[in-house]
Scaffold this motif. Structure first.
Motif, short mmCIF file in Angstrom:
data_model
loop_
_atom_site.label_atom_id
_atom_site.label_comp_id
_atom_site.label_asym_id
_atom_site.label_seq_id
_atom_site.Cartn_x
_atom_site.Cartn_y
_atom_site.Cartn_z
N SER A 1 0.87 -1.17 0.00
CA SER A 1 0.00 0.00 0.00
C SER A 1 0.90 1.22 0.00
CB SER A 1 -0.89 0.00 1.24
OG SER A 1 -1.68 1.16 1.28
N VAL A 2 0.32 2.39 -0.04
CA VAL A 2 1.07 3.62 0.15
C VAL A 2 1.22 3.72 1.68
CG1 VAL A 2 1.18 6.09 -0.31
CG2 VAL A 2 0.00 4.58 -1.92
N CYS B 1 -3.37 -3.74 -4.75
CA CYS B 1 -3.42 -2.46 -5.47
C CYS B 1 -4.80 -1.82 -5.39
CB CYS B 1 -3.01 -2.67 -6.92
SG CYS B 1 -1.25 -2.94 -7.12
N THR B 2 -5.57 -2.16 -4.37
CA THR B 2 -6.85 -1.49 -4.18
C THR B 2 -6.72 -0.56 -2.98
OG1 THR B 2 -7.76 -3.10 -2.64
CG2 THR B 2 -8.05 -3.55 -4.99
N PHE B 3 -7.62 0.34 -2.84
CA PHE B 3 -7.54 1.30 -1.74
C PHE B 3 -8.83 1.30 -0.92
CE2 PHE B 3 -4.29 2.49 -4.69
CZ PHE B 3 -3.23 2.82 -3.86
N GLU B 4 -9.54 0.19 -0.94
CA GLU B 4 -10.79 0.09 -0.19
C GLU B 4 -10.56 0.26 1.31
OE1 GLU B 4 -12.46 -3.69 -1.27
OE2 GLU B 4 -12.36 -3.19 -3.40
N TYR B 5 -9.54 -0.38 1.83
CA TYR B 5 -9.24 -0.31 3.27
C TYR B 5 -8.89 1.13 3.66
CZ TYR B 5 -6.81 -1.26 7.70
OH TYR B 5 -6.40 -1.26 9.00
N LYS C 1 -2.08 7.21 -5.57
CA LYS C 1 -2.62 5.90 -5.91
C LYS C 1 -2.16 5.47 -7.30
CE LYS C 1 -6.80 6.37 -3.09
NZ LYS C 1 -8.27 6.43 -3.13
N VAL C 2 -2.23 6.40 -8.26
CA VAL C 2 -1.83 6.08 -9.64
C VAL C 2 -0.35 5.71 -9.69
CG1 VAL C 2 -1.54 7.03 -11.97
CG2 VAL C 2 -3.66 7.44 -10.69
N LEU D 1 0.98 14.01 -13.17
CA LEU D 1 0.99 13.57 -11.77
C LEU D 1 1.95 14.41 -10.94
CD1 LEU D 1 0.94 9.72 -12.34
CD2 LEU D 1 -0.97 11.18 -11.69
N LEU D 2 3.08 14.77 -11.54
CA LEU D 2 4.03 15.64 -10.84
C LEU D 2 3.40 16.99 -10.55
CD1 LEU D 2 7.31 14.81 -12.77
CD2 LEU D 2 6.69 14.13 -10.44
N ALA D 3 2.64 17.50 -11.50
CA ALA D 3 1.96 18.79 -11.29
C ALA D 3 0.95 18.68 -10.15
CB ALA D 3 1.28 19.24 -12.58
N GLN D 4 0.20 17.57 -10.10
CA GLN D 4 -0.77 17.37 -9.01
C GLN D 4 -0.05 17.26 -7.67
OE1 GLN D 4 -3.27 14.01 -9.95
NE2 GLN D 4 -3.72 14.81 -11.99
N ALA D 5 1.05 16.51 -7.64
CA ALA D 5 1.81 16.36 -6.39
C ALA D 5 2.35 17.71 -5.93
CB ALA D 5 2.96 15.37 -6.60
N HIS D 6 2.89 18.48 -6.87
CA HIS D 6 3.40 19.81 -6.53
C HIS D 6 2.29 20.67 -5.92
CE1 HIS D 6 5.82 23.40 -6.69
NE2 HIS D 6 4.86 24.01 -7.38
N HIS D 7 1.11 20.65 -6.54
CA HIS D 7 -0.03 21.40 -6.03
C HIS D 7 -0.37 20.97 -4.60
CE1 HIS D 7 -3.83 23.53 -5.98
NE2 HIS D 7 -4.41 22.41 -5.59
N ASP D 8 -0.35 19.67 -4.33
CA ASP D 8 -0.66 19.17 -2.99
C ASP D 8 0.41 19.54 -1.98
OD1 ASP D 8 -3.07 18.11 -3.74
OD2 ASP D 8 -2.31 16.08 -4.03
N PHE D 9 1.68 19.51 -2.39
CA PHE D 9 2.76 19.80 -1.45
C PHE D 9 2.88 21.28 -1.13
CE2 PHE D 9 4.71 15.64 -2.92
CZ PHE D 9 4.33 14.96 -1.78
N ILE D 10 2.39 22.15 -1.99
CA ILE D 10 2.46 23.60 -1.77
C ILE D 10 1.79 23.97 -0.45
CG2 ILE D 10 1.49 25.79 -2.59
CD1 ILE D 10 3.96 25.03 -4.09
N LYS D 11 0.73 23.25 -0.09
CA LYS D 11 0.01 23.59 1.15
C LYS D 11 0.85 23.42 2.41
CE LYS D 11 -2.19 19.06 1.33
NZ LYS D 11 -3.41 18.33 1.01
N TYR D 12 1.96 22.69 2.30
CA TYR D 12 2.84 22.49 3.46
C TYR D 12 3.90 23.58 3.58
CZ TYR D 12 0.65 17.94 3.55
OH TYR D 12 -0.27 16.92 3.60
#
Length: 190
Positions: free
Chosen positions: A75-76, A130-134, A152-153, A178-189
């Motif tokens: 998992s992640v 490779c599921t994320f149900e849990y 997840k991707v 995906l890198l652009a999405q990750a960058h957007h998410d990390f900016i909040k930190y």
């Protein structure tokens, strides 16, 4: 299997193939063992399956007084450990209520029956695949944000594609979005 490592960093395998390596990581795997728990605790490790556990964490007979965080694999992991920790903290604080012992026992029995019916060996009990149900279930229980889709991707792609193309998948995979999405998410930190 590695035959030998040469001084210049070349690793020679038993089949004669060679690769230049920056590092060798020796992964021994994990074998669960809890020698501090007496047999009368009712928690057993059988073929690396820790049981009986409700949602991979709480033994129904001892909940909420004992819990396990970090047993699931594939998992992640660190976001998963955070989710598990938040759920346990919520239970211990009284913010989240566990089901009755009877309900947990029934859920655990159903989970093990389902695994057996699918032919899953006990050692794969804590394999989330490779599921994320849990993880999504934990998010819902804790009222937290879901693990980001880009994580997840990346995880699924690395698990399902990389073994076939271990030399070149990083160069061939178009992951700029995906890198652009990750960058957007990390900016909040920041």
């Amino acid at each position: 299997m590695i035959e030998l490592a040469e001084e210049d960093g070349t690793v020679v395998f038993q089949d004669g193939s060679r690769v230049k390596a920056d590092a060798i990581v020796h992964c021994t795997g994990y074998k669960y063992n809890f020698p501090f728990l007496d047999d009368d605790a009712g928690i057993y490790v059988d073929d690396n399956c820790v049981r009986p556990l409700y949602k991979h964490m709480f033994p129904p007979q001892l909940a909420p007084h004992i819990s396990f965080i970090g047993l699931p694999f594939r998992s992640v992991l660190f976001p998963l450990f955070q989710l598990q920790s938040n759920w346990v903290a919520g239970v211990l604080s009284g913010r989240i209520e566990l089901p009755s012992q009877e309900t947990m026992v029934h859920d655990v029995a159903a989970f093990y029956s389902e695994m057996e019916a699918r032919g899953c060996p006990k050692r794969d009990t804590h394999d989330l695949g490779c599921t994320f149900e849990y993880e999504d279930w934990l998010v819902e229980q804790c009222g937290m944000e879901k693990i980001e889709e880009w994580r997840k991707v990346v995880y699924v792609e690395a698990r399902t594609t990389a073994p076939d193309r271990h030399e070149s998948y990083r160069d061939e995979w178009d992951d700029n979005h995906l890198l652009a999405q990750a960058h957007h998410d990390f900016i909040k930190y920041l």
